[in-house]
Design a protein around this motif. Structure first.
Motif, mmCIF file in Angstrom:
data_model
loop_
_atom_site.group_PDB
_atom_site.id
_atom_site.type_symbol
_atom_site.label_atom_id
_atom_site.label_comp_id
_atom_site.label_asym_id
_atom_site.label_seq_id
_atom_site.Cartn_x
_atom_site.Cartn_y
_atom_site.Cartn_z
ATOM 1 N N VAL A 359 30.860 11.983 25.600
ATOM 2 C CA VAL A 359 32.313 11.945 25.377
ATOM 3 C C VAL A 359 32.723 10.840 24.404
ATOM 4 O O VAL A 359 33.819 10.860 23.850
ATOM 5 C CB VAL A 359 33.071 11.777 26.716
ATOM 6 N N GLN A 360 31.832 9.852 24.206
ATOM 7 C CA GLN A 360 32.139 8.778 23.254
ATOM 8 C C GLN A 360 30.834 8.130 22.813
ATOM 9 O O GLN A 360 29.900 7.992 23.603
ATOM 10 C CB GLN A 360 33.050 7.730 23.893
ATOM 11 N N ILE A 361 30.768 7.743 21.519
ATOM 12 C CA ILE A 361 29.548 7.114 21.022
ATOM 13 C C ILE A 361 29.900 6.105 19.932
ATOM 14 O O ILE A 361 30.810 6.330 19.115
ATOM 15 C CB ILE A 361 28.560 8.183 20.482
ATOM 16 N N ASP A 362 29.216 4.959 19.966
ATOM 17 C CA ASP A 362 29.424 3.928 18.957
ATOM 18 C C ASP A 362 28.053 3.468 18.449
ATOM 19 O O ASP A 362 27.167 3.162 19.237
ATOM 20 C CB ASP A 362 30.188 2.740 19.564
ATOM 21 N N TYR A 363 27.881 3.416 17.121
ATOM 22 C CA TYR A 363 26.589 3.111 16.496
ATOM 23 C C TYR A 363 26.704 1.761 15.803
ATOM 24 O O TYR A 363 27.529 1.574 14.904
ATOM 25 C CB TYR A 363 26.239 4.204 15.483
ATOM 26 N N ASP A 364 25.882 0.793 16.247
ATOM 27 C CA ASP A 364 25.940 -0.558 15.687
ATOM 28 C C ASP A 364 24.568 -0.939 15.127
ATOM 29 O O ASP A 364 23.579 -0.961 15.854
ATOM 30 C CB ASP A 364 26.351 -1.546 16.787
ATOM 31 N N ARG A 365 24.526 -1.242 13.825
ATOM 32 C CA ARG A 365 23.266 -1.679 13.199
ATOM 33 C C ARG A 365 23.390 -3.072 12.588
ATOM 34 O O ARG A 365 22.429 -3.596 12.025
ATOM 35 C CB ARG A 365 22.850 -0.689 12.100
ATOM 36 N N ASP A 366 24.580 -3.711 12.750
ATOM 37 C CA ASP A 366 24.856 -4.973 12.056
ATOM 38 C C ASP A 366 24.883 -6.195 12.962
ATOM 39 O O ASP A 366 25.012 -7.319 12.478
ATOM 40 C CB ASP A 366 26.201 -4.884 11.327
ATOM 41 N N SER A 367 24.777 -6.006 14.259
ATOM 42 C CA SER A 367 24.849 -7.151 15.170
ATOM 43 C C SER A 367 23.712 -8.135 14.906
ATOM 44 O O SER A 367 22.565 -7.739 14.671
ATOM 45 C CB SER A 367 24.773 -6.670 16.619
ATOM 46 N N ILE A 368 24.015 -9.429 14.944
ATOM 47 C CA ILE A 368 22.988 -10.451 14.702
ATOM 48 C C ILE A 368 21.979 -10.513 15.853
ATOM 49 O O ILE A 368 20.924 -11.126 15.733
ATOM 50 C CB ILE A 368 23.625 -11.836 14.482
ATOM 51 N N LYS A 369 22.318 -9.874 16.975
ATOM 52 C CA LYS A 369 21.402 -9.847 18.116
ATOM 53 C C LYS A 369 20.283 -8.820 17.920
ATOM 54 O O LYS A 369 19.311 -8.800 18.672
ATOM 55 C CB LYS A 369 22.172 -9.530 19.396
ATOM 56 N N LEU A 370 20.432 -7.958 16.901
ATOM 57 C CA LEU A 370 19.445 -6.911 16.661
ATOM 58 C C LEU A 370 18.396 -7.366 15.645
ATOM 59 O O LEU A 370 18.699 -8.121 14.712
ATOM 60 C CB LEU A 370 20.136 -5.646 16.147
ATOM 61 N N GLU A 371 17.178 -6.906 15.833
ATOM 62 C CA GLU A 371 16.132 -7.128 14.832
ATOM 63 C C GLU A 371 16.384 -6.192 13.652
ATOM 64 O O GLU A 371 17.048 -5.152 13.779
ATOM 65 C CB GLU A 371 14.751 -6.831 15.436
ATOM 66 N N PHE A 372 15.854 -6.562 12.477
ATOM 67 C CA PHE A 372 15.957 -5.669 11.326
ATOM 68 C C PHE A 372 15.244 -4.359 11.647
ATOM 69 O O PHE A 372 14.138 -4.349 12.191
ATOM 70 C CB PHE A 372 15.358 -6.313 10.076
ATOM 71 N N GLY A 373 15.926 -3.252 11.335
ATOM 72 C CA GLY A 373 15.344 -1.943 11.613
ATOM 73 C C GLY A 373 15.711 -1.388 12.974
ATOM 74 O O GLY A 373 15.284 -0.287 13.334
ATOM 75 N N GLU A 374 16.515 -2.164 13.747
ATOM 76 C CA GLU A 374 16.981 -1.689 15.047
ATOM 77 C C GLU A 374 18.456 -1.301 14.963
ATOM 78 O O GLU A 374 19.199 -1.802 14.120
ATOM 79 C CB GLU A 374 16.830 -2.772 16.115
ATOM 80 N N ALA A 375 18.863 -0.422 15.853
ATOM 81 C CA ALA A 375 20.276 -0.077 16.026
ATOM 82 C C ALA A 375 20.583 -0.052 17.522
ATOM 83 O O ALA A 375 19.684 0.076 18.355
ATOM 84 C CB ALA A 375 20.582 1.276 15.401
ATOM 85 N N GLN A 376 21.848 -0.201 17.828
ATOM 86 C CA GLN A 376 22.270 -0.184 19.231
ATOM 87 C C GLN A 376 23.359 0.863 19.402
ATOM 88 O O GLN A 376 24.344 0.874 18.666
ATOM 89 C CB GLN A 376 22.802 -1.557 19.642
ATOM 90 N N ILE A 377 23.166 1.729 20.386
ATOM 91 C CA ILE A 377 24.121 2.789 20.682
ATOM 92 C C ILE A 377 24.849 2.455 21.970
ATOM 93 O O ILE A 377 24.223 2.153 22.992
ATOM 94 C CB ILE A 377 23.405 4.144 20.857
ATOM 95 N N THR A 378 26.161 2.507 21.941
ATOM 96 C CA THR A 378 26.969 2.463 23.164
ATOM 97 C C THR A 378 27.520 3.860 23.369
ATOM 98 O O THR A 378 28.211 4.389 22.486
ATOM 99 C CB THR A 378 28.113 1.445 23.052
ATOM 100 N N ILE A 379 27.193 4.456 24.512
ATOM 101 C CA ILE A 379 27.500 5.864 24.700
ATOM 102 C C ILE A 379 28.087 6.110 26.083
ATOM 103 O O ILE A 379 27.707 5.471 27.065
ATOM 104 C CB ILE A 379 26.223 6.718 24.485
ATOM 105 N N ALA A 380 29.069 6.994 26.155
ATOM 106 C CA ALA A 380 29.684 7.392 27.430
ATOM 107 C C ALA A 380 29.358 8.853 27.684
ATOM 108 O O ALA A 380 29.535 9.706 26.795
ATOM 109 C CB ALA A 380 31.190 7.182 27.384
ATOM 110 N N LEU A 381 28.896 9.141 28.895
ATOM 111 C CA LEU A 381 28.482 10.493 29.253
ATOM 112 C C LEU A 381 29.277 10.994 30.454
ATOM 113 O O LEU A 381 29.564 10.235 31.384
ATOM 114 C CB LEU A 381 26.994 10.533 29.626
ATOM 115 N N GLU A 382 29.592 12.278 30.446
ATOM 116 C CA GLU A 382 30.092 12.936 31.656
ATOM 117 C C GLU A 382 28.893 13.349 32.495
ATOM 118 O O GLU A 382 27.970 13.989 31.985
ATOM 119 C CB GLU A 382 30.906 14.179 31.300
#
Length: 406
Positions: A359-382
């Motif tokens: 129902v909702q998804i956010d794609y983050d590849r720029d956070s300083i907490k991430l290693e190069f080549g990593e991405a973080q997904i925040t996702i909401a599911l029914e």
């Protein structure tokens, strides 16, 4: 021996006559889901469906109706978290007199708008009811107006007591009435009327944990004010205890219990989903007390007062969202994956195989907490319950994903 003789059943019957053609005799209906769950005959008195969305119209209108013509022409003033304000604004509009209402700055917009629609002047001031009250009293004195107290007033209490007349006309065999407590005007009026008609009926009050001054005072048999109040039940967020009302409550009320904000939110969501009722926090506390077993009601006939429905839509949204998460119908995840083409597609295929709707998804590849080549997904599911969420977590683990449920 009853210590307080100021308000009688006759006063409440006269208030009922003043309210004829003005206030609704609101629905008194059985609550089937509550009754089945708790093995009792449980009824709801739905004053959230009252003309201004709250029982407060009854007391405010009765008070204004009993004013002399001279006092009416001078205008009226009140302090209110919202519902008394709307009731008084309606009454002032009906009698064509000026009304000035002082409300806490954090009052929900729906209540402020409800007051203004009846032509009253609104002054937003203070962090809570008591600070708005002090400002209103000062204004009243400076401008020679008539102050209409939201609960510590005989005519207001008598007006609120008309609810008990309607309830016992609908079901004379009730064993208990469960009533929200803020300042105490509602439970005082109901208790005086109900005990006069049936001395054996039990009257149980309910406070919010974040505004429990009346409960502590009742236990101690003396006024104990709170240092602060904080609750989603803004309609009963009263800091100070009025000695007169405490005396009435000590005389007439059988017990006082408390419910937390989480319990109140559960009741709001339950009433919305199961009984199709929009109810504010203060209006839900009686139901919350039943749902969370704060009162012994088994094999009894019980009425829970649903006192008001003027809840801000943003609060409803928050309660629904949190309720969906708590009931395992919504799942929020933070997932790490490789930032390369096809990674997100592979992840969503797992949710498809588990029949979980995104129902909702956010794609983050720029956070300083991430290693190069990593991405973080925040996702909401029914999701379809606790077992379904467990299946999703197992599938993610089997496919090597690192994730956190939030």
């Amino acid at each position: 021996m009853k210590r307080n003789k100021m308000i009688t059943l006759d006063d409440i019957k006269r208030a009922k006559k003043n309210l004829e053609g003005i206030s609704y005799n609101t629905p008194f209906t059985k609550a089937p889901f509550l009754s089945e769950t708790y093995n009792s005959e449980i009824y709801l008195k739905k004053d959230n469906l009252q003309l201004t969305g709250s029982f407060k119209l009854r007391g405010a209108f009765n008070r204004v109706a009993n004013l002399s013509e001279e006092k009416k022409q001078n205008g009226v003033v009140a302090a209110s978290a919202g519902n008394h304000a709307q009731g008084l604004a309606f009454a002032a509009n009906y009698f064509n007199i000026e009304a000035t209402i002082f409300m806490p700055e954090a009052t929900p917009l729906t209540k402020v708008s409800g007051v203004k629609q009846y032509g009253a002047n609104v002054v937003l001031t203070g962090e809570n009811f008591d600070e708005a009250y002090a400002a209103a009293k000062k204004f009243t004195k400076e401008h020679n107006k008539e102050f209409i107290h939201p609960f510590a007033d005989d005519d207001v209490i008598a007006g609120q007591g008309t609810i008990a007349l309607e309830i016992l006309e609908s079901n004379p065999n009730l064993k208990q009435i469960i009533v929200p407590i803020g300042g105490g005007g509602l439970i005082s009026g109901i208790a005086i009327a109900a005990k006069a008609i049936n001395p054996d009926i039990k009257i149980i009050g309910v406070v919010a944990t974040g505004a429990r001054a009346m409960k502590e005072s009742y236990r101690s048999q003396m006024p104990i004010d709170s240092t602060s109040v904080r609750t989603i039940a803004d309609g009963i967020a009263v800091r100070d205890v009025t000695p007169k009302l405490l005396d009435i409550i000590i005389d007439y009320v059988d017990d006082i219990v408390e419910v937390s904000d989480n319990e109140i939110a559960n009741a709001i969501l339950f009433l919305l989903e199961k009984h199709k009722l929009v109810v504010e926090g203060a209006g839900a506390v009686s139901t919350a007390a039943i749902m969370h077993e704060k009162i012994d009601i088994e094999d009894s006939e019980v009425c829970a007062i649903v006192s008001g429905g003027n809840i801000d839509v943003t609060m409803i949204s928050q309660i629904i969202e949190k309720g969906l998460v708590k009931s395992y119908r919504k799942m929020n995840l933070i997932i790490k994956l490789m930032d390369k083409p096809g990674s997100l597609t592979k992840l969503t295929e797992i949710f498809k195989e588990c029949s979980a709707n995104i129902v909702q998804i956010d794609y983050d590849r720029d956070s300083i907490k991430l290693e190069f080549g990593e991405a973080q997904i925040t996702i909401a599911l029914e999701t379809k319950g606790e077992d379904h969420q467990k299946q999703i977590r197992e599938s993610l683990k089997q496919n090597g994903y690192k994730f956190k449920q939030i």
